[in-house]
Write a protein that holds these residues in place. Structure first.
Motif, PDB file in Angstrom:
ATOM      1  N   GLN A 133     -14.566 -22.582  20.193  1.00 27.42           N
ATOM      2  CA  GLN A 133     -15.705 -21.992  19.488  1.00 27.42           C
ATOM      3  C   GLN A 133     -15.466 -20.485  19.375  1.00 27.42           C
ATOM      4  N   VAL A 134     -15.294 -20.011  18.160  1.00 30.38           N
ATOM      5  CA  VAL A 134     -15.000 -18.587  17.938  1.00 30.38           C
ATOM      6  C   VAL A 134     -16.317 -17.844  17.789  1.00 30.38           C
ATOM      7  N   ARG A 135     -16.536 -16.869  18.679  1.00 31.13           N
ATOM      8  CA  ARG A 135     -17.805 -16.149  18.712  1.00 31.13           C
ATOM      9  C   ARG A 135     -17.718 -14.734  18.185  1.00 31.13           C
ATOM     10  N   SER A 136     -16.512 -14.154  18.194  1.00 28.07           N
ATOM     11  CA  SER A 136     -16.378 -12.766  17.753  1.00 28.07           C
ATOM     12  C   SER A 136     -14.959 -12.514  17.278  1.00 28.07           C
ATOM     13  N   GLU A 171     -13.343 -20.209  25.249  1.00 29.89           N
ATOM     14  CA  GLU A 171     -12.208 -20.539  26.104  1.00 29.89           C
ATOM     15  C   GLU A 171     -11.345 -19.319  26.398  1.00 29.89           C
ATOM     16  N   GLY A 172     -11.888 -18.121  26.138  1.00 32.45           N
ATOM     17  CA  GLY A 172     -11.158 -16.907  26.470  1.00 32.45           C
ATOM     18  C   GLY A 172     -10.822 -16.055  25.262  1.00 32.45           C
ATOM     19  N   LEU A 173      -9.959 -15.050  25.492  1.00 33.82           N
ATOM     20  CA  LEU A 173      -9.551 -14.094  24.465  1.00 33.82           C
ATOM     21  C   LEU A 173      -8.197 -14.493  23.903  1.00 33.82           C
ATOM     22  N   LEU A 232     -15.908 -15.610  26.442  1.00 37.92           N
ATOM     23  CA  LEU A 232     -16.394 -14.332  25.931  1.00 37.92           C
ATOM     24  C   LEU A 232     -17.473 -14.585  24.888  1.00 37.92           C
ATOM     25  N   GLN A 233     -18.503 -13.720  24.887  1.00 36.85           N
ATOM     26  CA  GLN A 233     -19.575 -13.834  23.905  1.00 36.85           C
ATOM     27  C   GLN A 233     -19.365 -12.913  22.712  1.00 36.85           C
ATOM     28  N   GLY A 234     -18.811 -11.713  22.965  1.00 40.26           N
ATOM     29  CA  GLY A 234     -18.648 -10.767  21.876  1.00 40.26           C
ATOM     30  C   GLY A 234     -17.622  -9.698  22.157  1.00 40.26           C
ATOM     31  N   TRP A 283     -16.012  -5.887  25.814  1.00 40.33           N
ATOM     32  CA  TRP A 283     -16.304  -7.315  25.746  1.00 40.33           C
ATOM     33  C   TRP A 283     -17.560  -7.604  26.548  1.00 40.33           C
ATOM     34  N   TRP A 284     -18.244  -8.680  26.241  1.00 42.72           N
ATOM     35  CA  TRP A 284     -19.381  -9.078  27.056  1.00 42.72           C
ATOM     36  C   TRP A 284     -19.543 -10.588  27.068  1.00 42.72           C
ATOM     37  N   HIS A 285     -20.139 -11.065  28.172  1.00 39.77           N
ATOM     38  CA  HIS A 285     -20.451 -12.482  28.335  1.00 39.77           C
ATOM     39  C   HIS A 285     -21.572 -12.612  29.351  1.00 39.77           C
ATOM     40  N   ARG A 286     -22.637 -13.248  28.937  1.00 37.04           N
ATOM     41  CA  ARG A 286     -23.838 -13.389  29.764  1.00 37.04           C
ATOM     42  C   ARG A 286     -24.297 -12.020  30.244  1.00 37.04           C
TER      43      ARG A 286
END
Length: 433
Positions: free
Chosen positions: A329-332, A346-348, A366-368, A385-388
Motif C-alpha cells: 500500500q503506497v501512502r506517500s 511495508e517500509g521505505l 510509514l504513513q508519510g 517521515w512519520w508513522h502513527r
C-alpha cells in the motif's frame, strides 16, 4: 443535422429527434439542395425531402426508362450546374434543372460507380479498378492519374489544411495520397504503417485543421495537419463499435460517428482525460501523486504506477504502467535528485534515477514523507517521515538513502506534517486542531 438510416431520415435540432419517412429503403446519401430541401438517395429510389413549409415530406423522383433491370443506388450529389447525379452500377442517373432525368452509362457497363465526390467546380466518380472519372460535357471522362490507386475497392477524400493545401485520398486498404490538380502522390507519414492494418473507411478535415479517419474495427484516428496521431477514439474510450462508416463535425466541434451499432457523438474539446482500468489502473484507492523525472507517478492501495506517454504512431493512448515488484500500500511519494522515495505500509522503497525496479530501504511501516526545507529551499539530501505518533528523518549518504530513528513522539497519531524554511515542521494530529 440530418442522418440517413436503414429506413428513414433522422433530424436532430440539438434537443429533439424527428424521423422523416422516405422510400422505406436504406438511405445511401443526403445532399442539401437549399435551406428547404434535401436530395435523398436510397436503395432503388431517389427523391426530395422538403423539411420546411406546408409541403413538408418526401417526394420520390421519376427514373429513366432505359436504366438496367437490376441496379443499385450508391449515393447522389449536386453538380456545379445544379444537376442531380446519382451513381449506380453501370453508370449514373442525371437530372438537370427543368429537364427529366436521363441514364448516362459508363463505357464499360459491367462496372459500377460506388462513390461520387462533389468538388465544387466538378464531380468525380470513383470506379474500382478503373480509377477516377470526371463529369464533363454530360458524360464521364476517365482521368489519367489513376495508376497509384491500384486495386482499391473504396476511397475517401478530405480537404487540405493550411500547412498542407493539397487534398487527401485514403484507400480502403489504408493508403494515403496527396491530391494535386494533375496528379496524386503517396503520403510519407509514420501513421501509414498503422493504417495498413486498420484500413480507411472515411475521412473528414476538422475545423481545427486535424484530420479524422474512420477505420475498420479500430475506431477513429485523429491526425495533426502534419500527419502525427494526436488521439485515438475507440471502444476503450466509450464507443459502441470499432467500425465507423461516416464522420460529421457539428458547430460545437462535436464529432458524430456513424457505426455498426448506431450513432456516437465524441466531444473532442473536453478539458479533461479519464483514465480507467483499460488504461492500466487497477480499481483501487489513489493515495498520492507526484511528478518525477517529467512523468506523473501515483501511489495506490496496491502498488505504484507511472504514466507513460502515448505512442500514437502505434495507436497507443497514454497509459499507466505499474512499478515492478511494488505490491504494498503506497501512502506517500517524494521526488528527489537521487530518485523517487516510496513510503508504504511495508517500509521505505527507493527507485534510483532511470531505474525500473525499486530497492527496499527499510521494513518499518510509514504513513508519510515530507522534504526538509532550509532557508535555501528544498533539501535534496534529507526528508521527514512519520508513522502513527512517531516522527523521524532520513538522509542521503552519498550512495543511497538511509532512514533514521524517531526524533519525536507526539501525544496522538500524526495526520500531516509541513516543513517551513526554518528547519522546523508543523504537525497536524488526528484528533487535535
Amino acid at each position: 443535422m440530418f442522418f440517413g438510416t436503414e429506413e428513414s431520415v433522422l433530424e436532430f435540432d440539438g434537443t429533439v429527434w424527428r424521423s422523416w419517412s422516405t422510400s422505406g429503403n436504406a438511405v445511401k446519401s443526403l445532399s442539401l439542395i437549399n435551406e428547404d430541401e434535401l436530395l435523398v438517395a436510397s436503395d432503388g429510389d431517389w427523391g426530395i425531402l422538403a423539411i420546411t413549409g406546408r409541403e413538408r415530406g418526401y417526394r420520390s423522383q421519376p427514373l429513366p426508362q432505359n436504366m438496367p433491370e437490376l441496379w443499385q443506388t450508391h449515393g447522389a450529389v449536386i453538380g456545379p450546374a445544379g444537376e442531380w447525379i446519382m451513381s449506380a452500377n453501370g453508370g449514373s442517373v442525371v437530372k438537370s434543372p427543368g429537364k427529366p432525368s436521363v441514364w448516362i452509362p459508363l463505357q464499360n457497363e459491367n462496372q459500377e460507380i460506388p462513390q461520387l465526390f462533389d468538388q465544387s467546380e466538378t464531380v468525380l466518380a470513383f470506379v474500382p479498378g478503373n480509377g477516377f472519372h470526371e463529369w464533363l460535357a454530360n458524360k464521364w471522362v476517365r482521368l489519367d492519374a489513376n495508376s497509384e490507386l491500384g486495386s482499391a475497392s473504396r476511397i475517401s477524400m478530405a480537404k487540405g489544411s493550411a500547412s498542407s493545401p493539397a487534398g487527401l485520398f485514403g484507400t480502403s486498404d489504408g493508403r494515403l495520397f496527396h491530391k494535386y490538380a494533375d496528379h496524386i502522390s503517396p503520403v510519407d507519414w509514420a501513421v501509414t504503417e498503422l493504417l495498413a492494418t486498420t484500413g480507411i473507411r472515411f475521412m473528414r478535415r476538422l475545423q481545427n485543421g486535424n484530420l479524422a479517419i474512420a477505420t475498420n474495427e479500430q475506431g477513429i484516428l485523429l491526425l495533426s495537419p502534419e500527419g502525427a496521431v494526436v488521439q485515438r477514439v475507440d471502444q476503450l474510450r466509450g464507443m459502441e463499435s470499432q467500425t465507423v462508416h461516416h464522420l460529421f463535425e457539428d458547430h460545437e466541434f462535436g464529432l458524430w460517428a456513424g457505426t455498426d451499432f448506431g450513432l456516437t457523438r465524441v466531444d473532442l474539446e473536453t478539458p479533461y482525460t479519464l483514465f480507467f482500468r483499460r488504461d492500466g489502473l487497477e480499481r483501487s484507492f489513489i493515495n498520492c501523486m507526484v511528478r518525477h523525472e517529467g512523468r506523473l507517478h501515483i501511489g495506490m492501495d496496491r502498488g505504484a504506477y507511472i504514466l507513460h506517454p502515448a505512442q500514437m504512431d502505434k495507436g497507443w493512448n497514454a497509459r499507466f504502467i505499474p512499478i515492478p515488484e511494488m505490491e504494498a500500500q503506497v501512502r506517500s511519494l517524494l521526488s528527489t535528485d537521487h530518485g523517487l522515495l516510496i513510503g508504504t505500509n511495508e517500509g521505505l522503497w527507493w527507485l534510483p534515477p532511470s531505474a525500473e525496479v525499486p530497492v527496499q530501504i527499510s521494513t518499518s511501516s510509514l504513513q508519510g514523507l515530507e522534504p526538509v526545507l532550509t532557508p535555501e529551499g528544498k533539501s535534496q539530501n534529507q526528508f521527514w517521515w512519520w508513522h502513527r505518533d512517531q516522527i523521524g528523518q532520513g538522509h542521503w549518504n552519498g550512495q543511497r538513502w538511509e532512514i533514521g530513528e524517531s526524533v519525536a513522539t507526539t501525544p496522538d497519531s500524526v495526520k500531516e506534517i509541513r516543513a517551513d524554511g526554518s528547519l522546523s515542521i508543523w504537525v497536524t494530529l488526528a484528533n487535535h486542531e
